[in-house]
Design an enzyme around this catalytic site. Structure first.
Site, PDB file in Angstrom:
ATOM      1  N   ASP A  34       0.926  -1.218   0.010  1.00 17.98           N
ATOM      2  CA  ASP A  34       0.019   0.117   0.011  1.00 17.98           C
ATOM      3  C   ASP A  34       0.687   1.232  -0.048  1.00 17.98           C
ATOM      4  O   ASP A  34       1.834   1.333   0.704  1.00 17.98           O
ATOM      5  CB  ASP A  34      -0.799  -0.092   1.178  1.00 17.98           C
ATOM      6  N   GLU A  46      -4.990   2.418  -4.015  1.00 14.64           N
ATOM      7  CA  GLU A  46      -3.271   2.427  -3.863  1.00 14.64           C
ATOM      8  C   GLU A  46      -2.752   1.164  -3.515  1.00 14.64           C
ATOM      9  O   GLU A  46      -1.670   0.997  -3.099  1.00 14.64           O
ATOM     10  CB  GLU A  46      -2.751   3.654  -3.163  1.00 14.64           C
TER      11      GLU A  46
END
Length: 458
Positions: free
Chosen positions: A330, A373
């Site tokens: 992430d 993301e």
């Protein structure tokens, strides 16, 4: 890297010797004492490589090899013929039957293990490509398999990287009519030519006067354009240590000069045919899944593809007793990137992040955009310790080099948190549990300060 190896020989002593040596390297070994028994074993078992004796009663090794390569279910299994025959016509006959390589009795131990490692890597890559093709369902895989040997009506484009014009002239004579040979005498310029050209095979000299040939090989294997280019190492002498190291780095074959013209052309055709097959698989996969299962922004597979394909990989790992690791990463504080630089800037970061992930993994690994993301990397045949090392390398690559934004080349620092998990085969762990375990590790990495790796072993 483990594998299941079928050893076929009608001599019990030879079977015992090969079995013992391969078992010491942690390979799983199955044996057969004749061709019929070998073919029956291949129907019932998942085999990664076959070591096949030539001279056997009943069905000889040549016919066994032909049957293996003619069967769509077994045609991708590498076959190494182990033989006492030293006649060149026998070697050519074996290559024409589809053999991937030869070992001569008595078997050189270093060559045996180097060959096995090289061909097992090839089998793993082929298996992964075929699994991805089957995942998409709409790919006409059987048509591709039927036509894989029909490519090559046009002469192959071959690059020779060797300092000596005499070697070029010799290979030109050997390949006349079978290939167009391009010559570069400088190794650094040769790497550039390979990356910029469209070649079917590269021949690399092992005998540069002041340059390490292994460096040329490693550079070719590190570049996207040449990662899957077949490489044949050409040497003046039989250097077992160099050859073994070259095979570990990804060389597909090697020859020791002077080479027999017929044998060399047969070996070259094997490499060109294999490349056409793999290129076809990649092309079909890419075209068939582009809209349905590809993320439009990054070009990576999306979550839909991951959910389907991960189930297949987990099932295969359980069935074969193989390691399987999964990584979730992430981008840290990504909302701040969007808030500061707008969504266009955020999209640039996501695209560059995806590119770096792709560049750091192997061809057999699966990289997906999980959502927003978050990204996932699935790593077949990768134990926990190796997966953690890969994750740390990825973390460093992201944090070490700033990300460029826009035409003004503004640069911003980006970091990522990574969670790693390894499949627990003993507990029969599911794909969903594996993702949950990796996601928990990612949460711990973020809670622990971000820009770090947390790994959960099986």
């Amino acid at each position: 890297m483990t594998a299941r190896i079928l050893v076929v020989d009608d001599n019990q002593l030879n079977l015992d010797l090969l079995n013992a040596r391969l078992t010491m390297e942690y390979y799983e070994v199955l044996t057969a004492m004749n061709g019929a028994e070998a073919l029956d074993t291949l129907e019932r078992e998942n085999i990664d490589i076959v070591l096949l004796d030539v001279m056997m009663p009943g069905i000889d090794g040549f016919e066994v090899c032909q049957r293996i390569k003619a069967n769509p279910a077994t045609m991708d299994i590498p076959v190494v013929m182990v033989t006492a025959l030293d006649q060149m016509e026998d070697r050519v006959r074996g290559l024409q039957a589809g053999a991937d390589d030869f070992l001569t009795k008595p078997v050189n131990e270093m060559q045996l293990l180097a060959r096995v490692k090289s061909l097992v890597r090839l089998k793993m890559l082929t298996d992964e490509l075929r699994l991805r093709a089957h995942t998409t369902r709409d790919i006409a895989i059987e048509e591709l398999l039927r036509n894989q040997g029909k490519a090559g009506h046009e002469p192959a484009e071959v690059l020779l990287i060797d300092e000596r014009i005499s070697v070029f002239e010799r290979f030109s004579g050997i390949m006349r009519g079978a290939a167009r040979l391009h010559h570069v005498n400088d190794p650094k310029a040769g790497v550039q030519a390979a990356a910029e050209g469209r070649f079917d095979c590269a021949i690399i000299s092992a005998d540069f006067s002041d340059f390490d040939p292994l460096r040329v090989i490693s550079q070719l294997r590190s570049l996207d354009r040449t990662r899957f280019l077949p490489i044949i190492l050409s040497s003046d002498i039989e250097n077992d240590t160099l050859i073994a190291r070259a095979l570990e780095l990804g060389v597909n074959d090697y020859v020791v000069r002077p080479v027999d013209p017929n044998e060399f052309v047969a070996r070259l055709k094997t490499q060109v045919r294999r490349k056409a097959y793999h290129d076809g698989l990649r092309s079909n996969v890419a075209e068939s899944i582009e809209l349905a299962v590809t993320d439009g922004l990054t070009g990576l597979h999306n979550r839909r593809y991951l959910d389907t394909h991960l189930e297949t990989l987990v099932e295969r790992a359980h069935k074969r007793g193989r390691a399987l690791s999964l990584l979730i990463t992430d981008i840290d504080h990504f909302k701040a990137v969007n808030d500061t630089h707008g969504h266009d800037g955020g999209d640039e970061v996501l695209r560059e992040f995806a590119r770096r992930l792709r560049n750091q993994v192997r061809g057999m690994d699966l990289v997906c955009r999980y959502g927003g993301e978050e990204f996932v990397i699935v790593m077949p045949d990768t134990p926990a310790l190796m997966a953690a090392e890969i994750a740390e390398r990825l973390r460093f690559d992201i944090a070490d080099t700033p990300f460029g934004l826009g035409e003004g080349c503004m640069e911003i620092a980006v970091t990522a948190s990574l969670g790693v998990a390894t499949l627990d085969s003993d507990a029969g762990e599911t794909a969903a549990n594996l993702i949950k375990k990796a996601d928990t590790a990612l949460y711990e990495a973020k809670a622990g300060g971000r820009n770090r790796v947390v790994a959960k072993a099986a």
